[in-house]
Write an enzyme that holds these catalytic residues in place. Structure first.
Site, PDB file in Angstrom:
ATOM      1  CB  CYS A   1      -0.885   0.014   1.257  1.00  0.00           C
ATOM      2  SG  CYS A   1      -1.638  -1.578   1.658  1.00  0.00           S
TER       3      CYS A   1
ATOM      4  N   GLY B   1      14.303 -12.596  -8.441  1.00  0.00           N
ATOM      5  CA  GLY B   1      15.643 -12.998  -8.007  1.00  0.00           C
ATOM      6  C   GLY B   1      16.528 -11.820  -7.632  1.00  0.00           C
TER       7      GLY B   1
ATOM      8  NE  ARG C   1      -6.257  -3.993   2.495  1.00  0.00           N
ATOM      9  CZ  ARG C   1      -7.206  -4.830   2.886  1.00  0.00           C
ATOM     10  NH1 ARG C   1      -8.471  -4.415   2.971  1.00  0.00           N
ATOM     11  NH2 ARG C   1      -6.919  -6.092   3.197  1.00  0.00           N
TER      12      ARG C   1
END
Length: 615
Positions: A2, A378, A50
């Protein structure tokens, strides 16, 4: 995932004009497109945007909880990965939960542990908690600063936000840049010194720090750092410990109530993440894992091999997907959109950044967001395990500066001559470089090579990695999309920090130890593949496009970039297709077209943000 904003003044009433907090919050709409909320009292205003990932109904914010006749209010951005363990501990101590959201667990952990809560969290987070009885605000940021938090103090008011653009909606905050800001931007940038921004008197809460704001003012404190100690595990023990830490970090980060995937480039790091994630799906009876990769129109046709980018990704991506039986999706970006998104990428960062290295990730996340909300990547393995060329190249190791940013003479010449006379970039960079190295703890038991690599690792973790984490957060969250970085688990980083270099670079390879471990579960071709960085476009039409954009800017002698930078140097860059800049601007990717794109971003930033430059 958020964004949040707020301001607090303990001496004056802040409740009069609620439009301020609403305007600030609205600037974070892209971070949190699903829901918004507010909490306002006499001395505090909070706003929250949010992105729903966990518990749609139970995770609404700002969240308010009563405890022992006191009210506590939280605004939070991030994900707590040890939520399950924390909840069990709290339930054993009498706490009752109304939801399964990590927000409620985080708030009640604060009720139980107080300021010590930061020592119990594993995750990516920034948050603010208001203690109504104490009239005190507690702010905190995760160990490596994956989640952002900016602040400033104005007339006894603490103003804070997840992004700079939201701060600028507060009426008395101005966008001023002094000598340090210029030195940060063009000496250090697109990296930055932890705790600073280019704007005067506007700061970020440093990674691994918390802040307490009360009647005594703002107190900041560091709660964690990498600690040097002798590594006593042998190779077999080290390998087993690393496998456990990797599996635990990845597994914990697969928790989500919305669709989740991994980014897969066919390199060692993303393949490890994808392997563990795919196995988790298989073991838990879940559908096959979705994976995503990025490529560019005509890239295979135009690919040019180099020391930094020895091969393209497609063959290795296909190999991994055949091996794991995942559902793979290839996102292909074209030149026009890559260039046209440079401004959006700049706005996402609130600063000129890594040019199309940023805009490509922004577009990648934009496309993946159509089907997914969360991805594991990654990112950070190269920093943690020693994967970059500068860990091995003598010229980089002996450069006596940040090895990814050695073009200091060229950077200095790029400044407008009037500004160039007042600011010595090398002096500023040297100060920050030596200041940072002074923090490194070398052990008497460290070999000469391990001691040397501790220094370069420290710089890489605290400067280069932070830049990439900033990029990941801003480009993803600009699309309401969440990126998770399992290699950035602080427990894993702490363990690897003390592994001797001779073991870490096993067999003389970059990430040699990680390759050694991966042989047990990845194809040999993936394990042995030479490191290849985040893919960039090799399409010559991109050079033509950004050159045209920069040429159009320079046709106007009153363009703001001319007041900040040296017009003649920019024209020389244009005339030589960037080859007059003989060394990369940053890392290994910002050369030629990327440098021109960066200069376009600088002008876009000056036009849109209109900073006041005071020297």
């Amino acid at each position: 995932m958020c964004g949040f904003v707020g301001y607090s003044n303990l001496k004056e009433n802040v409740i009069q004009d609620q439009s301020v907090i609403q305007k600030m919050n609205q600037k974070l709409q892209k971070r949190g497109p699903d829901e918004d909320g507010y909490y306002i009292n006499e001395h505090l205003a909070l706003g929250h945007k949010r992105l729903i990932v966990i518990d749609p109904e139970g995770g609404k914010q700002p969240m308010i909880k009563k405890y022992e006749t006191n009210d506590y209010i939280i605004c939070y951005n991030g994900q707590i990965y040890n939520t399950k363990e924390l909840r069990k501990e709290l339930e054993g101590n009498g706490f009752i939960f109304q939801s399964h959201s990590d927000t409620e667990v985080l708030l009640k952990s604060y009720l139980y542990y107080g300021n010590e809560v930061v020592h119990h969290l594993n995750g990516i987070f920034s948050f603010a908690i208001w203690n109504s009885k104490k009239q005190e605000l507690f702010l905190a940021r995760d160990h490596f600063g994956v989640k952002p938090l900016f602040y400033t103090l104005k007339n006894n008011t603490l103003i804070f936000a997840s992004e700079l653009k939201a701060l600028f909606e507060y009426p008395t905050i101005s966008k001023e840049i002094d000598e340090q800001g210029i030195a940060e931007m063009f000496g250090i940038g697109p990296a930055h010194t932890a705790g600073t921004t280019v704007f005067k008197n506007i700061f970020e809460l440093k990674p691994a720090h918390f802040g307490i704001f009360n009647s005594s003012g703002l107190h900041l404190e560091r709660y964690w750092k990498l600690t040097s100690k002798k590594h006593t595990d042998n190779l077999a023990q080290t390998s087993e410990k690393l496998k456990f830490l990797l599996n635990d970090a990845i597994t914990k980060q697969l928790v989500s109530d919305v669709p989740l995937c991994t980014f897969l480039s066919g390199g060692l790091d993303s393949s490890i993440i994808t392997k563990f994630a795919s196995d988790y799906c298989l073991d838990n009876g879940l559908p096959p894992l979705d994976t995503y990769s990025i490529d560019y129109v005509d890239n295979d046709k135009n690919f040019v091999k180099s020391d930094f980018q020895p091969n393209s990704d497609n063959y290795y991506i296909d190999l991994m997907n055949q091996n794991l039986h995942t559902n793979h999706h290839k996102i292909v970006i074209d030149t026009p959109e890559l260039a046209s998104s440079l401004e959006d990428a700049m706005i996402a960062r609130d600063m000129p950044g890594m040019a199309d290295i940023d805009s490509s990730l922004l577009l990648f996340c934009q496309n993946v967001k159509k089907e997914m909300t969360v991805s594991l990547t990654g990112e950070c393995a190269d920093e943690i395990f020693g994967g970059y060329p500068w860990f091995f190249r003598e010229d980089a190791l002996k450069s006596h500066t940040f090895p990814w940013s050695i073009a200091l003479l060229e950077r200095q010449k790029l400044l407008n001559p009037t500004i160039c006379e007042k600011i010595n970039l090398k002096e500023y960079v040297d100060f920050r470089y030596h200041e940072s190295l002074a923090e490194v703890e070398i052990l008497d038991t460290d070999s000469k090579e391990t001691a040397e690599k501790r220094k370069i690792s420290h710089l890489t973790l605290n400067w280069f990695m932070q830049t990439l984490l900033d990029r990941s957060d801003r480009m993803a969250m600009y699309n309401g999309f969440e990126l998770r970085v399992p290699f950035c688990d602080y427990r894993l980083a702490q363990y690897v920090w003390n592994i001797p270099w001779e073991m870490k670079a096993l067999n003389g390879r970059e990430k040699g130890l990680l390759r050694y471990i991966a042989r047990d579960f990845l194809p040999a071709e993936i394990v042995d593949r030479k490191k290849s960085p985040y893919p960039k476009t090799h399409n010559p039409t991109y050079l033509a496009k950004v050159k045209s954009m920069l040429t159009d800017i320079m046709k106007d002698k009153n363009a703001p970039i001319n007041h900040l930078l040296n017009r003649d140097v920019i024209l020389d860059i244009l005339n030589t297709d960037g080859k007059s800049f003989t060394r990369p601007w940053f890392g290994q990717l910002m050369t030629g077209p990327q440098l021109m794109a960066y200069l376009c971003q600088v002008n876009m930033w000056l036009e849109r943000y209109q900073p006041k430059i005071e020297l």
